[in-house]
Motif scaffolding. Structure first.
Motif, PDB file in Angstrom:
ATOM      1  N   ALA A 112       5.671  10.735  -3.124  1.00 31.90           N
ATOM      2  CA  ALA A 112       4.645  10.975  -4.680  1.00 31.90           C
ATOM      3  C   ALA A 112       5.173  10.194  -5.520  1.00 31.90           C
ATOM      4  O   ALA A 112       4.732  10.127  -6.229  1.00 31.90           O
ATOM      5  N   GLN A 145       0.913  16.091   0.143  1.00 30.46           N
ATOM      6  CA  GLN A 145       1.439  16.919  -0.979  1.00 30.46           C
ATOM      7  C   GLN A 145       1.425  15.427  -1.791  1.00 30.46           C
ATOM      8  O   GLN A 145       0.786  15.361  -3.260  1.00 30.46           O
ATOM      9  N   GLN A 149       0.090  15.826  -5.754  1.00 30.35           N
ATOM     10  CA  GLN A 149       0.941  15.075  -7.044  1.00 30.35           C
ATOM     11  C   GLN A 149      -0.179  14.207  -7.906  1.00 30.35           C
ATOM     12  O   GLN A 149      -0.694  13.942  -8.501  1.00 30.35           O
TER      13      GLN A 149
END
Length: 186
Positions: A112, A145, A149
């Motif tokens: 990310a 994740q 993001q």
């Protein structure tokens, strides 16, 4: 999702255009971009794995493509620095295909932090009416994740300059791939 990304990007490209493959991988997006912008255009490709860069070079059957391609064995987060200043604001399309290199080391994944930095760079490099496509895979370790993001990054974009669309392959499947399409308005 990749086919839809190709359709969206293909509508924005033309011979002579500038495009970026932010995650070269096995080179399919790179070759797609080259087919659209050659012979006078330019494609810049980024990958941190040498195997990925070698893969795209091995797949390149058309020798004219070699003159249109610049590969960087660097993180996509560095695209601001690596693209010539003269290309800033002239990039018609930037494609991201997140996750890991199919057939490669699955422990080497996009993250990310670097992806968000690369997306910010891509938004600055994009030409008016240019497009950024991001295919995200929440089904692998770290993928959910990163996908979240990316969604948050898209939601924070200046709505006066950018619009984004989220396309879900299977809305009821949390692990299914997602496509984010970011369009620059002006």
């Amino acid at each position: 999702m990749v086919d839809i990304a190709h359709q969206l990007v293909g509508a924005r490209l033309y011979p002579g255009a500038v495009a970026v493959d932010a995650t070269v991988g096995n080179g399919y997006d790179t070759l797609f971009l080259l087919q659209k912008v050659a012979p006078a255009g330019r494609v810049y490709g980024f990958d941190i794995q040498q195997l990925a860069l070698e893969s795209v070079q091995d797949r390149m059957a058309n020798p004219d493509f070699r003159d249109c391609l610049t590969l960087f064995h660097r993180s996509h987060a560095e695209m601001d620095e690596m693209l010539p200043q003269a290309q800033h604001g002239l990039v018609s399309a930037v494609m991201f295909n997140l996750g890991y290199l199919p057939g490669g080391d699955k422990s080497v994944i996009t993250r990310a932090e670097s992806t968000l930095a690369a997306l910010s760079a891509a938004s600055r490099l994009l030409s008016p009416e240019g497009i950024i496509t991001i295919v995200a895979y929440p089904g692998h370790v770290g993928g959910a994740q990163e996908c979240e993001q990316v969604r948050q990054w898209c939601a924070r974009l200046d709505s006066g300059r950018f619009e984004f669309e989220l396309i879900e392959a299977k809305p009821d499947d949390r692990a299914a791939p997602r496509l984010f399409a970011v369009n620059r308005k002006f």
